[in-house]
Design a protein around this motif. Structure first.
Motif, PDB file in Angstrom:
ATOM      1  N   THR B  58       0.838  -1.202   0.000  1.00 49.03           N
ATOM      2  CA  THR B  58       0.000   0.000   0.000  1.00 49.03           C
ATOM      3  C   THR B  58       0.872   1.250   0.000  1.00 49.03           C
ATOM      4  N   ALA B  59       1.922   1.231   0.834  1.00 51.04           N
ATOM      5  CA  ALA B  59       2.802   2.398   0.916  1.00 51.04           C
ATOM      6  C   ALA B  59       3.465   2.660  -0.435  1.00 51.04           C
ATOM      7  N   MET B  62       1.018   4.027  -2.843  1.00 50.91           N
ATOM      8  CA  MET B  62       0.676   5.416  -2.507  1.00 50.91           C
ATOM      9  C   MET B  62       1.700   6.375  -3.105  1.00 50.91           C
ATOM     10  N   ALA B 197       5.570   7.257   2.990  1.00 50.43           N
ATOM     11  CA  ALA B 197       4.392   7.423   2.140  1.00 50.43           C
ATOM     12  C   ALA B 197       3.363   8.308   2.824  1.00 50.43           C
ATOM     13  N   VAL B 198       3.183   8.094   4.141  1.00 58.00           N
ATOM     14  CA  VAL B 198       2.208   8.894   4.875  1.00 58.00           C
ATOM     15  C   VAL B 198       2.643  10.364   4.888  1.00 58.00           C
ATOM     16  N   ALA B 201       2.148  11.918   1.489  1.00 60.39           N
ATOM     17  CA  ALA B 201       0.720  12.167   1.256  1.00 60.39           C
ATOM     18  C   ALA B 201       0.261  13.409   2.010  1.00 60.39           C
ATOM     19  N   PRO B 287      -5.424  12.810  -1.323  1.00 58.63           N
ATOM     20  CA  PRO B 287      -4.526  11.924  -0.565  1.00 58.63           C
ATOM     21  C   PRO B 287      -5.244  10.779   0.146  1.00 58.63           C
ATOM     22  N   VAL B 288      -6.413  11.060   0.726  1.00 57.59           N
ATOM     23  CA  VAL B 288      -7.129   9.992   1.430  1.00 57.59           C
ATOM     24  C   VAL B 288      -7.669   8.969   0.426  1.00 57.59           C
ATOM     25  N   ALA B 291      -4.928   6.770  -0.605  1.00 58.37           N
ATOM     26  CA  ALA B 291      -4.572   5.771   0.406  1.00 58.37           C
ATOM     27  C   ALA B 291      -5.513   4.573   0.320  1.00 58.37           C
ATOM     28  N   SER B 294      -4.911   2.618  -2.886  1.00 58.92           N
ATOM     29  CA  SER B 294      -3.696   1.809  -2.800  1.00 58.92           C
ATOM     30  C   SER B 294      -3.961   0.531  -2.014  1.00 58.92           C
ATOM     31  N   LEU B 295      -4.740   0.670  -0.950  1.00 60.74           N
ATOM     32  CA  LEU B 295      -5.065  -0.496  -0.122  1.00 60.74           C
ATOM     33  C   LEU B 295      -5.830  -1.532  -0.955  1.00 60.74           C
TER      34      LEU B 295
END
Lengths: 424, 365
Positions: B58-59, B62, B197-198, B201, B287-288, B291, B294-295
């Motif tokens: 996921t990261a 992202m 990644a967080v 984002a 961005p959300v 995320a 990506s998940l």
């Protein structure tokens, strides 16, 4: 694809600078171009001692590898002349390769071509539904179709081909077209080529490659090039189709059904890309579908179309260039591809003379600097590293796009979203 | 606000439902049971290291999607992420193995090098776009292909490659350059750079919403003429956004290289760039949204193994990914039109109460 979308001021670039005094007819430009290219190649071949540059084998490979690119380029012309950007050509081509292998397994090469066209057309139809009916951004839809085309093709290959070939990435070989040679012309040209006389042997080699082991695929392609020209430029339907790409609102006001013409154009574009995929399958030996076979040829086809200024003849020239770059690396080694640098130096030299004669001092200077740099590269290295060899057409595409994207005129409303009744 | 939220969520939900239906039909046609397949896919998450793998992927997705989103914000389609992250990873691995630096500084420098290399690979398309009008889609696709060639060349054993077992890779990065992960025992190790990644984002979200640069970027994307009239230099924005996109793309390979492989190997993962483009479309550059996209993407990707085990072709997951992207863009368009029509009706009603009806007829266009 629109190359002139860099914002304000770009329209100036696409306008001819001044009314030209006299224009040569298209066939004359074509002839001069052919003579110039053959001359440069023959000179390079003589000076570098690489006969493979103009061998008949190279020419045969050029044809085999240029045909799929040309077909993709023709597909691009159909779509973009109606104002629809088609980045999805690559995905449609992939669908075409699968369709061709599947059709070929059941009914031979002619069925393979038809089935490839059908699968490509399905991809085109999807693109048309998304972009024409739902107004999705053309490029976004095209990218999605490329993803989808690859996914569907892999899935179908696992499902249908793996039980037959024991390999999820390949199909079993299909029947090839019977090739024919124009005899005794072919033999005579081969003899001439083998004598290794300056220029004459080079011309014989290039011509010989065109007339020996000719596949019906080449004939189909030539017919499609001519057909595209006749339909788009010499028929009422084609005029309407192109008017949708130039000014859909004006076309609408004259009673042209813009949606219908765009649909036909995009589906046709997919079909042509699909035939390009079929040409790839039939042109590889053994004739099989294999994963990753298209290797960006759909995109290179678009580049050929841009190089050819959205015309069939120009696209033919572009596809020949890319096909030649691809074919040369197959028929000869890295040293021969390296000799292309030498050909580039000669071309740049000719450009310098031409620009000096036209008194364009600045362009001449730039061309001269370019020639010196490329010659230094040529002198400093013996061969292209083999790892770069498969990417020769890509490098050439980039160079050609950088040099050619000036005096081009894309369709005025290319890529512009259109909805019926919303014009102002 | 709730109406806005509803129309934002409606499109992806519709798209995912539609794609699931499509895949269910495809599975039925090939003789498999879709319910079983879904059960296997979900059950797979609980097994072994799969859950941690999904978080790690996921990261990575992202980062790739954020790189794509930066371009999308101004209608630039950076297809070249694929090549940019490859070059970024390779250059970072070569430089990182040669440097001798204290721990934290070492991997920070490696990250900067990866970014710079990614940006450098985006420089040529940017220059060609603003000086020669070459469309970025074509030039970046060619740069992708050339990146593969360059990577294969640089990893040759007479260049920077060494033989490890029967795989060729670059010199390993020393311990000081490695980013420690969170060890969960049997469950696997979460890459430390998941937090990168967080951070990226969050920075992206803030820059887009709160800064002048973000505003100019979005303005140039939505109306180049209006932005130009407002004093935004369009050419500069093209170059800057492509370079920033390339810089973020350069980071895509870092979680794997600094967290697990510690070198660039011959079988370095491919395909993150194209996935990133799809995810950015799915998450609508938010961005959300990215995320969650990506998940979903990572879940589909990791479920391929499980599908293989029960005899369902794993490519069904690829089809699902492709059809989600296509249906989501169509769904956004439909929802947009619905909203527009609702807005027009609302305005029509409001005007209709205030003025005689015949004056309202004029805005029928």
């Amino acid at each position: 694809m629109s190359t002139a979308d860099t914002g304000p001021g770009s329209s100036v670039m696409t306008m001819p600078a001044a009314p030209r005094r006299r224009t040569l007819p298209a066939w004359a430009i074509f002839l001069i171009g052919v003579v110039a290219v053959v001359g440069v190649l023959a000179t390079t071949s003589y000076l570098t001692g690489k006969p493979a540059l103009t061998s008949s084998l190279t020419m045969q490979n050029t044809v085999t590898l240029g045909v799929p690119i040309l077909l993709a380029g023709l597909g691009g012309i159909w779509a973009e002349r109606s104002g629809m950007i088609n980045i999805g050509l690559e995905g449609m081509m992939v669908l075409g390769t699968w369709g061709a292998a599947w059709g070929g397994l059941h009914g031979g090469p002619w069925v393979a071509v038809l089935s490839g066209a059908l699968f490509g057309a399905l991809g085109g139809l999807l693109h048309a539904i998304a972009t024409v009916t739902f107004g999705v951004n053309h490029i976004v839809s095209g990218v999605a179709i490329n993803l989808l085309g690859m996914g569907v093709t892999k899935y179908l290959a696992v499902l249908i081909f793996e039980p037959l070939s024991q390999n999820p990435r390949d199909s079993p070989p299909i029947e090839q077209f019977e090739t024919f040679s124009a005899q005794p012309l072919g033999d005579w040209l081969t003899d001439l080529e083998n004598e290794q006389r300056v220029v004459i042997s080079d011309v014989a080699g290039l011509l010989g490659g065109l007339v020996t082991r000719v596949s019906p695929m080449l004939i189909i392609t030539i017919l499609l090039v001519v057909g595209t020209y006749l339909v788009l430029w010499r028929s009422r339907f084609g005029l309407r189709l192109r008017s949708c790409g130039e000014n859909p609102v004006a076309a609408e006001s004259l009673g042209v059904n813009v949606y219908f013409h765009k649909y036909v154009a995009v589906v046709m574009s997919g079909a042509l890309a699909g035939i390009g995929g079929a040409a790839l399958v039939l042109g590889s030996s053994p004739s099989i579908y294999s994963e990753g076979q298209t290797a960006n040829r759909g995109f290179i086809g678009l580049a050929a179309m841009i190089f050819g200024n959205w015309t069939p003849g120009g696209t033919l020239a572009g596809a020949t260039l890319f096909g030649y770059a691809d074919g040369l690396r197959l028929s000869a080694g890295p040293e021969t591809v390296h000799a292309l640098l030498y050909a580039a130096v000669i071309s740049a030299g000719l450009l310098v003379i031409w620009q000096l004669w036209r008194r364009k001092w600045r362009t001449a200077m730039l061309a001269a600097v370019g020639a010196v740099v490329v010659y230094a590269l040529y002198y400093a290295s013996d061969e292209l590293p083999t790892q770069f060899l498969p990417y020769t057409p890509h490098i050439i595409t980039l160079v050609v796009l950088a040099l050619a994207a000036q005096r081009l005129r894309p369709p005025a409303a290319n890529g512009v979203p259109y909805r019926r009744g919303e014009g102002d | 606000m709730t109406a806005k939220l509803r129309s934002t969520l409606l499109a992806p939900t519709l798209a995912i439902a539609f794609s699931a239906l499509l895949c269910a039909l495809a599975l039925l046609a090939s003789g498999a049971n879709p319910a079983d397949a879904l059960g296997v896919m979900i059950g797979h998450v609980g097994k072994g290291q799969v859950a941690v793998d999904i978080v790690n992927s996921t990261a990575i997705y992202m980062l790739a999607a954020l790189a794509a989103a930066i371009g999308f914000q101004m209608n630039l389609l950076n297809i070249g992420i694929e090549g940019q992250y490859r070059i970024g990873a390779l250059v970072a691995a070569i430089v990182g193995s040669a440097l001798v630096l204290p721990p934290v500084l070492h991997w920070l420098v490696i990250l900067v090098v990866a970014s710079l290399a990614g940006a450098l690979w985006a420089l040529l398309p940017a220059i060609l776009k603003v000086t020669r009008g070459v469309h970025e889609v074509l030039s970046t696709i060619m740069m992708n292909a050339i990146a593969f060639g360059l990577a294969a060349y640089l990893i040759r054993r007479d260049m920077f490659g060494i033989l490890v077992g029967n795989n060729v890779s670059t010199e390993p990065i020393p311990d000081s350059g490695r980013v420690p992960g969170i060890d969960l025992g049997d469950r696997g190790t979460v890459f430390g750079l998941v937090f990168l990644a967080v951070v990226v984002a969050a920075v992206y979200g803030i820059v887009m919403k709160r800064t002048r640069f973000g505003f100019e970027l979005k303005a140039s994307g939505e109306s180049p003429t209006a932005a130009a009239a407002g004093g935004v230099n369009a050419k500069k924005m093209v170059v800057v956004s492509l370079l920033v996109s390339g810089a973020v793309a350069g980071l895509v390979g870092m979680p794997e290289i600094l967290g697990r492989d510690h070198a660039y190997t011959l079988n370095f993962a491919a395909g993150y760039g194209f996935a990133g483009i799809g995810i950015a479309l799915l998450g609508r550059n938010h961005p959300v949204g990215i995320a969650f996209g990506s998940l979903l993407w990572a879940f589909l990707e990791k479920s391929k193994v499980a599908l293989d085990n029960v005899g369902v072709p794993r490519e069904i997951a690829t089809i699902m990914q492709g059809s989600i992207v296509l249906s989501v863009v169509v769904a956004y368009e439909i929802v947009k039109r619905m909203d527009l029509a609702a807005e027009q009706r609302r305005v029509g009603r409001a005007l209709g109460t205030a003025k005689p009806a015949e004056q309202v007829g004029g805005d029928g266009k």
